[in-house]
Design an enzyme around this catalytic site. Sequence first.
Site, short mmCIF file in Angstrom:
data_model
loop_
_atom_site.label_atom_id
_atom_site.label_comp_id
_atom_site.label_asym_id
_atom_site.label_seq_id
_atom_site.Cartn_x
_atom_site.Cartn_y
_atom_site.Cartn_z
N ASP A 13 0.33 41.97 30.52
CA ASP A 13 -0.57 42.96 31.14
C ASP A 13 0.10 44.33 31.34
OD1 ASP A 13 -2.40 40.82 31.42
OD2 ASP A 13 -1.42 40.25 33.30
N LYS A 16 -0.26 46.82 26.60
CA LYS A 16 0.13 46.79 25.18
C LYS A 16 -1.05 47.17 24.29
CE LYS A 16 1.46 42.53 25.50
NZ LYS A 16 1.41 42.36 26.96
N GLY A 40 -5.15 39.03 26.92
CA GLY A 40 -6.31 39.89 27.16
C GLY A 40 -5.88 41.32 27.01
N HIS A 41 -6.37 41.99 25.98
CA HIS A 41 -5.98 43.38 25.75
C HIS A 41 -7.18 44.28 25.97
CE1 HIS A 41 -2.43 42.14 22.95
NE2 HIS A 41 -2.20 41.91 24.21
N GLN A 223 1.24 38.60 25.76
CA GLN A 223 2.03 38.20 26.94
C GLN A 223 3.23 39.14 27.13
OE1 GLN A 223 1.07 35.27 24.75
NE2 GLN A 223 -0.76 35.46 25.95
P1 IMP Z 1 -0.66 29.82 29.53
O1 IMP Z 1 -0.15 30.79 28.52
O2 IMP Z 1 -2.15 29.81 29.66
O3 IMP Z 1 -0.08 28.44 29.34
O4 IMP Z 1 -0.12 30.28 30.98
C1 IMP Z 1 1.25 30.28 31.32
C2 IMP Z 1 1.60 31.48 32.21
O5 IMP Z 1 1.50 32.67 31.43
C3 IMP Z 1 0.66 31.67 33.39
O6 IMP Z 1 1.39 32.21 34.48
C4 IMP Z 1 -0.33 32.70 32.90
O7 IMP Z 1 -0.92 33.43 33.94
C5 IMP Z 1 0.59 33.57 32.06
N1 IMP Z 1 -0.09 34.30 30.98
C6 IMP Z 1 -0.51 33.81 29.79
N2 IMP Z 1 -1.05 34.78 29.04
C7 IMP Z 1 -0.97 35.90 29.75
C8 IMP Z 1 -1.33 37.27 29.48
O8 IMP Z 1 -1.83 37.64 28.42
N3 IMP Z 1 -1.07 38.16 30.49
C9 IMP Z 1 -0.47 37.79 31.65
N4 IMP Z 1 -0.11 36.54 31.93
C10 IMP Z 1 -0.35 35.60 30.99
#
Ligand code: IMP
Length: 421
Positions: A13, A16, A40-41, A223
């Site tokens: 977040d 990017k 989420g972009h 991420q």
């Molecule tokens: P997962 O990727 O859904 O398995 O989540 C693992 C961790 O990564 C959690 O803390 C999510 O909130 C975080 N996370 C996954 N994708 C994003 C992203 O695009 N932005 C921010 N946090 C993310």
Amino acid sequence: MANKIVVGTQWGDEGKGKVTNMLARKADLVVRYSGGNNAGHTVVIDDNKFELHLIPSGILYPDKPNILGNGVVIDPQALVEEMEGLEERGINLDNLYISEIAHVVMPYHRLLDRLEEERKGAGKIGTTGKGIGPVYTDKIARRGIRMIELLDEEQFTRKLEESLDYHNTVLEKVYGVQPLDIEEIKAEYRSSIEKIRPHIINTAILIEEACRENKEIFFEGAQGTLLDIDFGTYPYVTSSNPTAGGVCTGAGIGPTEIDEVIGVTKAYQTRVGEGPFPTEQKNKIGEYLREKGHEYGVTTGRPRRCGWLDIPLLKHAVRVNGLTEIALTKLDVLTGLAELLVCTSYQKDGENIAEYPACAQDIKPVYQEFSGWEEDISSIREYSNLPVNARHYLESIEEMVGVPIRIIGVGPGREEAINKD
Ligand code: IMP
């Protein structure tokens, strides 16, 4: 032509999408290499706001090939929904290419993600619930289903039977829930496959051709570094390698083809989900940053935890990604705060620690104070016109991490930025 990677240096977040969209203008090819629709972009163009989860933000430029590389995990229903949403808004998707060897998110992955979080209770990771951990687990355990297998009904049935045999045993015996029905899954996937089929190819060849023709490739990270399975704040991480190294294995390109690595860094720090966050502000400052910065997850809508910038963690991101420059976003959110704090090291048991430790329990941040600024900076496009205190903040960060800040975000719009180049 320079091939560039954009990576997040924090917990995702960082903005990017906006930086990619600004820089992708010059690129010939835009490639995503890790993660799935957990990302989420947000990209704002004029008054139009686009929220993308799987499809690279470069798709908003007409006629630019965009690739979902083999390192991306794809939920076909989510992809079709996103494709249809973009088409309804007039975005052309003829140039969208999907790796035939990217792994597919199945309904049991989403279900297992949720069940495992429930089982962990207070110790949960705080995942996005999109099945990301379980799909990458299957990939590594060599029982995953790839896009190419979706294209062939017979192969898909065979693979699904094998996989479901394993997963239904786990669902029943470990989690005590009903097994899933193969026919229902097949029907669900059949409905999306025809929409996706024309886009599935060997994307590594497209990337190789672009290299040979000296075209500029732009790799769009999802991420962030601190969510990396290896270099993040384990186990509170995602299950892939969003760091720069993930580009080679997640897109099919050699390291010698990469020229620049741009680290997108928010002017402060945020995190969604559980896990350590040494500079978190559970107070008025945190609320101020959350409201002013609209810090709510694009994918889950969850409020983000907010705090001050953490320099040892940023240095870690510089190191493991080999950053050549930083794009610092959301500087405007800090406007109006009389005093800004930046964490420069930590304290544990009375001792000063310069680096973020692998076991980070009970560390306390040590802060340096900076004076804030009051002036609205959102219309500034020249670095020299920024308030002196803003420049001091930026130049101090550059000095502490040893990497230049070349782009500075001063508002949400694509044009609201200072580009030192
Ligand atoms: P997962 O990727 O859904 O398995 O989540 C693992 C961790 O990564 C959690 O803390 C999510 O909130 C975080 N996370 C996954 N994708 C994003 C992203 O695009 N932005 C921010 N946090 C993310």
